[in-house]
Design an enzyme around this catalytic site. Structure first.
Site, short mmCIF file in Angstrom:
data_model
loop_
_atom_site.label_atom_id
_atom_site.label_comp_id
_atom_site.label_asym_id
_atom_site.label_seq_id
_atom_site.Cartn_x
_atom_site.Cartn_y
_atom_site.Cartn_z
N HIS A 1 44.93 27.94 34.91
CA HIS A 1 44.21 27.70 36.16
C HIS A 1 43.02 26.78 35.92
O HIS A 1 42.62 26.55 34.76
CB HIS A 1 43.74 29.01 36.81
P1 TYD Z 1 43.35 36.23 35.28
O1 TYD Z 1 42.43 35.24 35.87
O2 TYD Z 1 44.81 36.10 35.60
O3 TYD Z 1 43.19 36.25 33.71
P2 TYD Z 1 43.41 35.04 32.64
O4 TYD Z 1 42.90 33.81 33.27
O5 TYD Z 1 42.62 35.45 31.47
O6 TYD Z 1 44.83 34.96 32.29
O7 TYD Z 1 42.83 37.67 35.68
C1 TYD Z 1 43.60 38.85 35.47
C2 TYD Z 1 43.22 39.87 36.55
O8 TYD Z 1 41.86 40.26 36.43
C3 TYD Z 1 43.42 39.33 37.95
O9 TYD Z 1 43.93 40.38 38.76
C4 TYD Z 1 42.01 38.99 38.41
C5 TYD Z 1 41.16 39.99 37.65
N1 TYD Z 1 39.80 39.50 37.32
C6 TYD Z 1 38.71 40.06 37.93
O10 TYD Z 1 38.82 40.96 38.77
N2 TYD Z 1 37.45 39.61 37.59
C7 TYD Z 1 37.27 38.63 36.68
O11 TYD Z 1 36.11 38.24 36.39
C8 TYD Z 1 38.43 38.03 36.07
C9 TYD Z 1 38.28 36.92 35.06
C10 TYD Z 1 39.67 38.50 36.41
#
Ligand code: TYD
Length: 141
Positions: free
Chosen positions: A53
């Protein structure tokens, strides 16, 4: 060729002594933003790709406080860099609007993510084609 760095490795101060190591990461001093949020990622298998992302608002610093991983950064214009996070006193600074992928996690990897904003899912771009389109629109205007 585009020579503007997509992201940048940082090396933090260490205050080691006979008791062990202490690494300092102070907002607006050791990293280029005030710290609003931290989260950390562990228990990801070696074949997992996380991230995938870009963020419209958030800047990040990623530090493998234990173990190792890699971070691929793309600017949406065909440039990419790969950073190896393999020392607890180094990190990578990721500005706004870069595509990032974290992968190749070691079994003991604990990837600390320091962010400039509170969590807001609406500032995430999770589709790569959409990211490229937004970048090209910004470049044209
Ligand atoms: P995600 O952004 O997919 O993680 P990564 O980029 O590390 O692969 O986030 C995983 C889950 O956690 C998603 O449901 C969103 C949640 N999340 C939060 O609630 N707060 C946060 O600060 C972050 C980074 C993720």
């Amino acid at each position: 060729m585009n020579v503007i760095p997509l992201a940048q490795m940082l090396e933090f101060s260490q205050k080691g002594d006979e008791r062990g190591h202490l690494v300092i990461v102070e907002g607006e001093k050791d990293i280029p933003f005030a710290i609003k949020r931290i989260f950390y990622i562990y228990g990801s298998d070696k074949d997992v790709i996380r991230g995938q992302h870009a963020n419209k608002q958030s800047e990040f610093v990623l530090i493998n406080v234990a173990g190792t991983s890699k971070v691929k950064v793309k600017d949406g214009k065909g440039n990419e860099s790969i950073f190896c996070l393999n020392r607890p006193y180094t990190g990578v600074y990721l500005p706004r609007m870069v595509w990032k992928e974290m992968y190749d996690f070691s079994e003991d990897s604990v990837l600390l993510c320091v962010a400039s904003t509170a969590y807001d899912p609406s500032e995430y771009i999770r589709n790569y084609d959409e990211f490229v389109r937004i970048i090209s629109e910004r470049t044209e205007s």
